[in-house]
Motif scaffolding. Sequence first.
Motif, PDB file in Angstrom:
ATOM      1  N   LEU A   1      25.480  -1.757 -24.388  1.00 54.27           N
ATOM      2  CA  LEU A   1      26.428  -1.365 -25.428  1.00 54.27           C
ATOM      3  C   LEU A   1      27.789  -1.995 -25.133  1.00 54.27           C
ATOM      4  O   LEU A   1      28.684  -1.347 -24.587  1.00 54.27           O
ATOM      5  CB  LEU A   1      26.536   0.163 -25.467  1.00 54.27           C
ATOM      6  CG  LEU A   1      27.143   0.808 -26.714  1.00 54.27           C
ATOM      7  CD1 LEU A   1      26.377   0.412 -27.963  1.00 54.27           C
ATOM      8  CD2 LEU A   1      27.151   2.325 -26.559  1.00 54.27           C
TER       9      LEU A   1
ATOM     10  N   ILE B   1      30.971  -3.763 -29.688  1.00 58.18           N
ATOM     11  CA  ILE B   1      30.052  -2.994 -30.526  1.00 58.18           C
ATOM     12  C   ILE B   1      30.467  -1.529 -30.550  1.00 58.18           C
ATOM     13  O   ILE B   1      30.455  -0.875 -31.597  1.00 58.18           O
ATOM     14  CB  ILE B   1      28.608  -3.126 -29.999  1.00 58.18           C
ATOM     15  CG1 ILE B   1      28.111  -4.558 -30.185  1.00 58.18           C
ATOM     16  CG2 ILE B   1      27.682  -2.139 -30.708  1.00 58.18           C
ATOM     17  CD1 ILE B   1      26.723  -4.802 -29.636  1.00 58.18           C
TER      18      ILE B   1
ATOM     19  N   GLU C   1      31.478   0.687 -33.813  1.00 53.81           N
ATOM     20  CA  GLU C   1      30.710   1.874 -34.182  1.00 53.81           C
ATOM     21  C   GLU C   1      31.580   3.130 -34.257  1.00 53.81           C
ATOM     22  O   GLU C   1      31.433   3.947 -35.166  1.00 53.81           O
ATOM     23  CB  GLU C   1      29.583   2.104 -33.163  1.00 53.81           C
ATOM     24  CG  GLU C   1      28.482   1.056 -33.181  1.00 53.81           C
ATOM     25  CD  GLU C   1      27.553   1.190 -34.380  1.00 53.81           C
ATOM     26  OE1 GLU C   1      27.710   2.149 -35.168  1.00 53.81           O
ATOM     27  OE2 GLU C   1      26.675   0.328 -34.530  1.00 53.81           O
ATOM     28  N   PHE C   2      32.492   3.302 -33.306  1.00 51.65           N
ATOM     29  CA  PHE C   2      33.240   4.555 -33.190  1.00 51.65           C
ATOM     30  C   PHE C   2      34.690   4.477 -33.662  1.00 51.65           C
ATOM     31  O   PHE C   2      35.280   5.495 -34.028  1.00 51.65           O
ATOM     32  CB  PHE C   2      33.249   5.032 -31.726  1.00 51.65           C
ATOM     33  CG  PHE C   2      31.933   5.568 -31.254  1.00 51.65           C
ATOM     34  CD1 PHE C   2      31.074   6.220 -32.118  1.00 51.65           C
ATOM     35  CD2 PHE C   2      31.551   5.429 -29.930  1.00 51.65           C
ATOM     36  CE1 PHE C   2      29.854   6.723 -31.680  1.00 51.65           C
ATOM     37  CE2 PHE C   2      30.338   5.927 -29.476  1.00 51.65           C
ATOM     38  CZ  PHE C   2      29.485   6.573 -30.359  1.00 51.65           C
TER      39      PHE C   2
ATOM     40  N   GLU D   1      26.690  11.148 -34.580  1.00 51.12           N
ATOM     41  CA  GLU D   1      27.114   9.808 -34.171  1.00 51.12           C
ATOM     42  C   GLU D   1      26.413   9.384 -32.880  1.00 51.12           C
ATOM     43  O   GLU D   1      25.898   8.266 -32.767  1.00 51.12           O
ATOM     44  CB  GLU D   1      28.631   9.777 -33.958  1.00 51.12           C
ATOM     45  CG  GLU D   1      29.460   9.869 -35.221  1.00 51.12           C
ATOM     46  CD  GLU D   1      30.939   9.897 -34.902  1.00 51.12           C
ATOM     47  OE1 GLU D   1      31.604   8.862 -35.096  1.00 51.12           O
ATOM     48  OE2 GLU D   1      31.424  10.953 -34.439  1.00 51.12           O
TER      49      GLU D   1
ATOM     50  N   ARG E   1      22.697   8.717 -33.458  1.00 49.74           N
ATOM     51  CA  ARG E   1      22.448   7.434 -34.122  1.00 49.74           C
ATOM     52  C   ARG E   1      22.537   6.274 -33.133  1.00 49.74           C
ATOM     53  O   ARG E   1      21.672   5.379 -33.120  1.00 49.74           O
ATOM     54  CB  ARG E   1      23.464   7.238 -35.247  1.00 49.74           C
ATOM     55  CG  ARG E   1      23.362   5.891 -35.939  1.00 49.74           C
ATOM     56  CD  ARG E   1      24.392   5.745 -37.051  1.00 49.74           C
ATOM     57  NE  ARG E   1      24.400   4.382 -37.546  1.00 49.74           N
ATOM     58  CZ  ARG E   1      25.091   3.391 -36.990  1.00 49.74           C
ATOM     59  NH1 ARG E   1      25.835   3.630 -35.915  1.00 49.74           N
ATOM     60  NH2 ARG E   1      25.041   2.173 -37.486  1.00 49.74           N
ATOM     61  N   ILE E   2      23.565   6.266 -32.289  1.00 48.61           N
ATOM     62  CA  ILE E   2      23.741   5.183 -31.322  1.00 48.61           C
ATOM     63  C   ILE E   2      22.602   5.178 -30.305  1.00 48.61           C
ATOM     64  O   ILE E   2      22.068   4.127 -29.940  1.00 48.61           O
ATOM     65  CB  ILE E   2      25.096   5.309 -30.597  1.00 48.61           C
ATOM     66  CG1 ILE E   2      26.242   5.159 -31.592  1.00 48.61           C
ATOM     67  CG2 ILE E   2      25.219   4.258 -29.496  1.00 48.61           C
ATOM     68  CD1 ILE E   2      26.264   3.839 -32.316  1.00 48.61           C
TER      69      ILE E   2
ATOM     70  N   TYR F   1      20.377   1.849 -30.083  1.00 46.97           N
ATOM     71  CA  TYR F   1      20.604   0.953 -28.947  1.00 46.97           C
ATOM     72  C   TYR F   1      19.775   1.300 -27.710  1.00 46.97           C
ATOM     73  O   TYR F   1      19.798   0.553 -26.728  1.00 46.97           O
ATOM     74  CB  TYR F   1      22.097   0.935 -28.584  1.00 46.97           C
ATOM     75  CG  TYR F   1      22.930   0.222 -29.616  1.00 46.97           C
ATOM     76  CD1 TYR F   1      23.152  -1.147 -29.541  1.00 46.97           C
ATOM     77  CD2 TYR F   1      23.482   0.917 -30.690  1.00 46.97           C
ATOM     78  CE1 TYR F   1      23.907  -1.812 -30.495  1.00 46.97           C
ATOM     79  CE2 TYR F   1      24.239   0.268 -31.658  1.00 46.97           C
ATOM     80  CZ  TYR F   1      24.445  -1.097 -31.558  1.00 46.97           C
ATOM     81  OH  TYR F   1      25.188  -1.756 -32.508  1.00 46.97           O
TER      82      TYR F   1
END
Length: 354
Positions: free
Chosen positions: A239, A243, A247-248, A259, A262-263, A267
């Motif tokens: 990660l 990225i 994403e955040f 959240e 999902r990550i 990943y």
Amino acid sequence: MLNTLATNITRFRQQKGMTMEELATEVGVTKQAISHYENGVRTPDSITLLAIAKAFGYSIDRLVTAHKVSFKLNYVNYREGMSLSMDQRTTVEELASNALANYMELEAIAKENRPFDNPLKDNDPIRTEHDAEKAAIQLRKRWKLGDGPLHNLVDVLEKKGIRIIKVKFGYAYTHEGLSGWVDQRKFPVIILNDRPQDICRIRFTLLHELGHLLLIMADDLTIDVVEKLCNAFAGAIMLPTDILVAEFGRNRTAISMPELQRIKQLYGISVYAIMVRARRANLITIDAYQKWKTNDFEDYTFGHYLGEEEPQRFLQMLYRCLSENKIGLDKAAQLAGRSEADFRNILLSKISMR
């Protein structure tokens, strides 16, 4: 004798680091002749056989005799395994070396001696987490891994020449894995503990051990610091900061469960590792991170990563050699570490699934 001789010529040539051309020149034959000997198409005459044995520094008897290859796993690094007793270490390394010997013998039979080149070998010694993260970014670029999720790490590493083997250690070793080198740092090896493990943990272990193999650490670092740097390297590969920011976003006071879920699922990285990465990148405050750490949670409550991380190269070589009659069922079972009956049942089950 023919298959044994063909296998031994290939194996000894590779162990000596010789090309077919170099061996042919040493023996006084053509490269095509060496290829024929190694593939069992032709058998060298007695004079040529003596010349081949002399080139390797062995007797003719050793050249024509079947024997078990012995490879020693050196420069061993343990995944959180520094608490092992000397007896435990001996047991673990013997089990790993035995599995490795079978792997390397199969490579010789299959003529699949895949070379390895460390893409970070010219880097300066690693001292800080910043250095480790920088190396992770370089690795992604040099291996052309792109900017997105890495869905099959085992496949990536095996294609790059890293031998990955699963070993049942039983009670001798309860941690996730270890790594080391064979033949004077020529062949890198990652050993995974063959026991039920969370897939995200396996993925992190693979990259942590990759850090041990690729990174040149400063000489004055403690073992604990080296472990932390390998963790930073692994997290940054899975990660990357760019990225994470995409994403955040920045300056978060909290990160929600959906959240994180999902990550994790996208990943293949644990929630704990995500939060460590977020704090490392200064996306969340120290207070927010400490508050999150006090929560009592299990990682599995955040969903599951659906990918797989199973070594395939050994099985690929094994089935190929079996189908091409380079080995028999008994030899295949021996290399796979199973009884002939068990191995036959495995083959039958795969056929019935087709």
